[in-house]
Motif scaffolding. Structure first.
Motif, PDB file in Angstrom:
ATOM      1  N   SER A 108      43.162  21.097  63.660  1.00 24.14           N
ATOM      2  CA  SER A 108      44.440  21.247  63.393  1.00 24.14           C
ATOM      3  C   SER A 108      45.504  22.784  64.284  1.00 24.14           C
ATOM      4  CB  SER A 108      44.799  20.423  62.740  1.00 24.14           C
ATOM      5  OG  SER A 108      44.601  21.462  61.030  1.00 24.14           O
ATOM      6  N   GLU A 109      44.271  23.457  63.393  1.00 22.15           N
ATOM      7  CA  GLU A 109      45.352  24.973  64.122  1.00 22.15           C
ATOM      8  C   GLU A 109      45.279  24.999  65.535  1.00 22.15           C
ATOM      9  OE1 GLU A 109      44.611  27.859  60.274  1.00 22.15           O
ATOM     10  OE2 GLU A 109      42.767  27.376  61.479  1.00 22.15           O
ATOM     11  N   THR A 110      44.094  24.612  66.302  1.00 16.98           N
ATOM     12  CA  THR A 110      44.405  24.702  67.321  1.00 16.98           C
ATOM     13  C   THR A 110      45.303  23.549  68.774  1.00 16.98           C
ATOM     14  OG1 THR A 110      41.388  25.167  67.334  1.00 16.98           O
ATOM     15  CG2 THR A 110      42.406  24.242  69.761  1.00 16.98           C
ATOM     16  N   ARG A 111      45.441  22.378  67.484  1.00 10.59           N
ATOM     17  CA  ARG A 111      46.434  21.697  68.520  1.00 10.59           C
ATOM     18  C   ARG A 111      47.452  21.988  68.219  1.00 10.59           C
ATOM     19  NH1 ARG A 111      42.771  17.820  65.816  1.00 10.59           N
ATOM     20  NH2 ARG A 111      41.746  16.491  66.824  1.00 10.59           N
ATOM     21  N   ALA A 112      47.982  22.906  67.306  1.00 15.39           N
ATOM     22  CA  ALA A 112      49.455  23.491  66.780  1.00 15.39           C
ATOM     23  C   ALA A 112      49.199  24.438  67.830  1.00 15.39           C
ATOM     24  CB  ALA A 112      49.411  24.205  65.605  1.00 15.39           C
ATOM     25  N   TRP A 113      48.351  25.374  68.338  1.00 13.57           N
ATOM     26  CA  TRP A 113      48.253  26.879  68.697  1.00 13.57           C
ATOM     27  C   TRP A 113      48.322  25.882  70.534  1.00 13.57           C
ATOM     28  CZ3 TRP A 113      43.528  28.399  72.287  1.00 13.57           C
ATOM     29  CH2 TRP A 113      44.629  29.113  73.046  1.00 13.57           C
ATOM     30  N   LEU A 114      47.845  24.800  70.735  1.00 11.28           N
ATOM     31  CA  LEU A 114      48.278  24.141  72.142  1.00 11.28           C
ATOM     32  C   LEU A 114      49.652  24.348  72.646  1.00 11.28           C
ATOM     33  CD1 LEU A 114      45.192  21.967  72.927  1.00 11.28           C
ATOM     34  CD2 LEU A 114      45.865  24.701  73.753  1.00 11.28           C
ATOM     35  N   PRO A 141      53.149  21.047  71.781  1.00  9.35           N
ATOM     36  CA  PRO A 141      53.281  20.212  71.557  1.00  9.35           C
ATOM     37  C   PRO A 141      53.662  19.449  73.147  1.00  9.35           C
ATOM     38  CG  PRO A 141      55.281  20.431  71.020  1.00  9.35           C
ATOM     39  CD  PRO A 141      54.341  21.671  70.639  1.00  9.35           C
ATOM     40  N   ASP A 142      53.699  20.697  73.612  1.00  4.56           N
ATOM     41  CA  ASP A 142      54.354  19.898  75.719  1.00  4.56           C
ATOM     42  C   ASP A 142      53.959  20.466  76.406  1.00  4.56           C
ATOM     43  OD1 ASP A 142      56.917  19.581  74.162  1.00  4.56           O
ATOM     44  OD2 ASP A 142      57.464  21.934  74.431  1.00  4.56           O
ATOM     45  N   ILE A 143      51.806  20.405  76.266  1.00  2.00           N
ATOM     46  CA  ILE A 143      50.931  19.830  77.602  1.00  2.00           C
ATOM     47  C   ILE A 143      51.255  18.694  77.963  1.00  2.00           C
ATOM     48  CG2 ILE A 143      49.648  21.383  76.086  1.00  2.00           C
ATOM     49  CD1 ILE A 143      47.692  19.835  75.371  1.00  2.00           C
ATOM     50  N   PRO A 144      50.585  18.588  79.277  1.00  2.00           N
ATOM     51  CA  PRO A 144      50.895  17.320  80.456  1.00  2.00           C
ATOM     52  C   PRO A 144      49.124  16.414  80.001  1.00  2.00           C
ATOM     53  CG  PRO A 144      50.922  19.517  81.265  1.00  2.00           C
ATOM     54  CD  PRO A 144      50.754  19.838  80.269  1.00  2.00           C
ATOM     55  N   ASN A 162      45.808  16.996  78.316  1.00  2.00           N
ATOM     56  CA  ASN A 162      44.865  17.239  76.737  1.00  2.00           C
ATOM     57  C   ASN A 162      44.208  16.579  76.876  1.00  2.00           C
ATOM     58  OD1 ASN A 162      45.979  16.611  73.931  1.00  2.00           O
ATOM     59  ND2 ASN A 162      46.659  14.175  74.104  1.00  2.00           N
ATOM     60  N   ALA A 163      43.981  15.461  77.663  1.00  2.00           N
ATOM     61  CA  ALA A 163      42.635  14.484  77.912  1.00  2.00           C
ATOM     62  C   ALA A 163      41.930  15.355  77.825  1.00  2.00           C
ATOM     63  CB  ALA A 163      42.759  13.900  79.608  1.00  2.00           C
ATOM     64  N   ASP A 164      42.048  16.458  79.088  1.00  2.00           N
ATOM     65  CA  ASP A 164      40.471  17.175  78.875  1.00  2.00           C
ATOM     66  C   ASP A 164      40.542  18.419  77.658  1.00  2.00           C
ATOM     67  OD1 ASP A 164      40.475  16.934  81.503  1.00  2.00           O
ATOM     68  OD2 ASP A 164      42.072  18.647  82.708  1.00  2.00           O
ATOM     69  N   PHE A 165      41.334  18.393  76.677  1.00  2.48           N
ATOM     70  CA  PHE A 165      41.130  19.301  75.753  1.00  2.48           C
ATOM     71  C   PHE A 165      40.498  18.177  75.048  1.00  2.48           C
ATOM     72  CE2 PHE A 165      44.281  22.519  77.212  1.00  2.48           C
ATOM     73  CZ  PHE A 165      43.111  23.660  76.508  1.00  2.48           C
ATOM     74  N   ARG A 166      40.628  16.940  74.681  1.00  2.00           N
ATOM     75  CA  ARG A 166      40.103  16.043  74.081  1.00  2.00           C
ATOM     76  C   ARG A 166      38.877  15.872  73.787  1.00  2.00           C
ATOM     77  NH1 ARG A 166      43.419  12.671  73.988  1.00  2.00           N
ATOM     78  NH2 ARG A 166      42.784  11.430  75.886  1.00  2.00           N
ATOM     79  N   ARG A 167      38.210  15.710  75.367  1.00  2.00           N
ATOM     80  CA  ARG A 167      36.950  15.681  75.895  1.00  2.00           C
ATOM     81  C   ARG A 167      35.947  17.137  75.500  1.00  2.00           C
ATOM     82  NH1 ARG A 167      37.528  15.440  81.553  1.00  2.00           N
ATOM     83  NH2 ARG A 167      37.373  18.001  82.004  1.00  2.00           N
ATOM     84  N   ASP A 168      36.768  18.295  76.255  1.00  2.00           N
ATOM     85  CA  ASP A 168      35.845  19.008  76.701  1.00  2.00           C
ATOM     86  C   ASP A 168      36.016  20.506  74.460  1.00  2.00           C
ATOM     87  OD1 ASP A 168      35.139  18.787  79.276  1.00  2.00           O
ATOM     88  OD2 ASP A 168      37.196  19.839  79.380  1.00  2.00           O
ATOM     89  N   VAL A 169      36.977  20.069  74.300  1.00  2.00           N
ATOM     90  CA  VAL A 169      36.809  20.838  72.853  1.00  2.00           C
ATOM     91  C   VAL A 169      36.801  20.333  71.559  1.00  2.00           C
ATOM     92  CG1 VAL A 169      38.673  22.405  71.392  1.00  2.00           C
ATOM     93  CG2 VAL A 169      38.757  22.046  74.266  1.00  2.00           C
ATOM     94  N   PHE A 170      37.780  19.093  71.591  1.00  2.00           N
ATOM     95  CA  PHE A 170      38.162  18.118  70.322  1.00  2.00           C
ATOM     96  C   PHE A 170      36.540  17.362  69.911  1.00  2.00           C
ATOM     97  CE2 PHE A 170      42.453  19.429  71.542  1.00  2.00           C
ATOM     98  CZ  PHE A 170      43.058  20.321  70.095  1.00  2.00           C
ATOM     99  N   THR A 171      36.209  16.621  70.776  1.00  2.00           N
ATOM    100  CA  THR A 171      35.106  15.248  70.549  1.00  2.00           C
ATOM    101  C   THR A 171      34.360  16.674  70.527  1.00  2.00           C
ATOM    102  OG1 THR A 171      36.351  14.477  71.748  1.00  2.00           O
ATOM    103  CG2 THR A 171      33.614  14.393  71.780  1.00  2.00           C
ATOM    104  N   PRO A 172      33.549  17.321  71.340  1.00  2.00           N
ATOM    105  CA  PRO A 172      32.763  18.731  70.658  1.00  2.00           C
ATOM    106  C   PRO A 172      32.503  18.991  68.819  1.00  2.00           C
ATOM    107  CG  PRO A 172      32.961  18.939  72.751  1.00  2.00           C
ATOM    108  CD  PRO A 172      34.255  18.067  72.532  1.00  2.00           C
ATOM    109  N   ILE A 173      33.171  19.476  68.517  1.00  2.00           N
ATOM    110  CA  ILE A 173      33.506  19.954  67.632  1.00  2.00           C
ATOM    111  C   ILE A 173      33.320  19.133  66.172  1.00  2.00           C
ATOM    112  CG2 ILE A 173      35.499  20.891  66.331  1.00  2.00           C
ATOM    113  CD1 ILE A 173      37.464  22.324  67.749  1.00  2.00           C
ATOM    114  N   SER A 174      34.406  18.070  67.012  1.00  2.00           N
ATOM    115  CA  SER A 174      33.656  16.602  66.326  1.00  2.00           C
ATOM    116  C   SER A 174      32.834  15.849  65.581  1.00  2.00           C
ATOM    117  CB  SER A 174      34.698  15.677  66.387  1.00  2.00           C
ATOM    118  OG  SER A 174      34.022  14.853  67.364  1.00  2.00           O
TER     119      SER A 174
END
Length: 78
Positions: free
Chosen positions: A4-10, A12-15, A19-31
């Motif tokens: 959640s801190e990583t999302r806030a750091w990014l 709200p205005d990312i394309p 956002n899909a790249d971050f979900r695939r490459d960052v948030f999914t591997p973390i989860s």
């Protein structure tokens, strides 16, 4: 820093595509990681000559036993 801190750091205005790249490459591997290690802050002696130019620099080690994978995630403000 957690997801959640990583999302806030990014911010709200990312394309949507980024956002899909971050979900695939960052948030999914973390989860799906069994363990997430946040590497401690480096001392001055461990900094690269240009290491101090970043206000925000984060390193995570993700361990997924199910996938037999270790991932290094690096996030910087450049």
């Amino acid at each position: 820093m957690d997801a959640s801190e990583t999302r806030a750091w990014l911010g709200p205005d990312i394309p949507a595509e980024l956002n899909a790249d971050f979900r695939r490459d960052v948030f999914t591997p973390i989860s799906v990681a069994d363990r997430v290690y946040y590497l401690r802050e480096l001392d001055d002696a461990e900094f690269h000559d240009w290491g101090g130019v970043h206000d925000q620099f984060h390193e995570f080690i993700l361990v997924s036993r199910r996938a037999a994978r270790i991932t290094l995630l690096v996030a910087a403000d450049d």
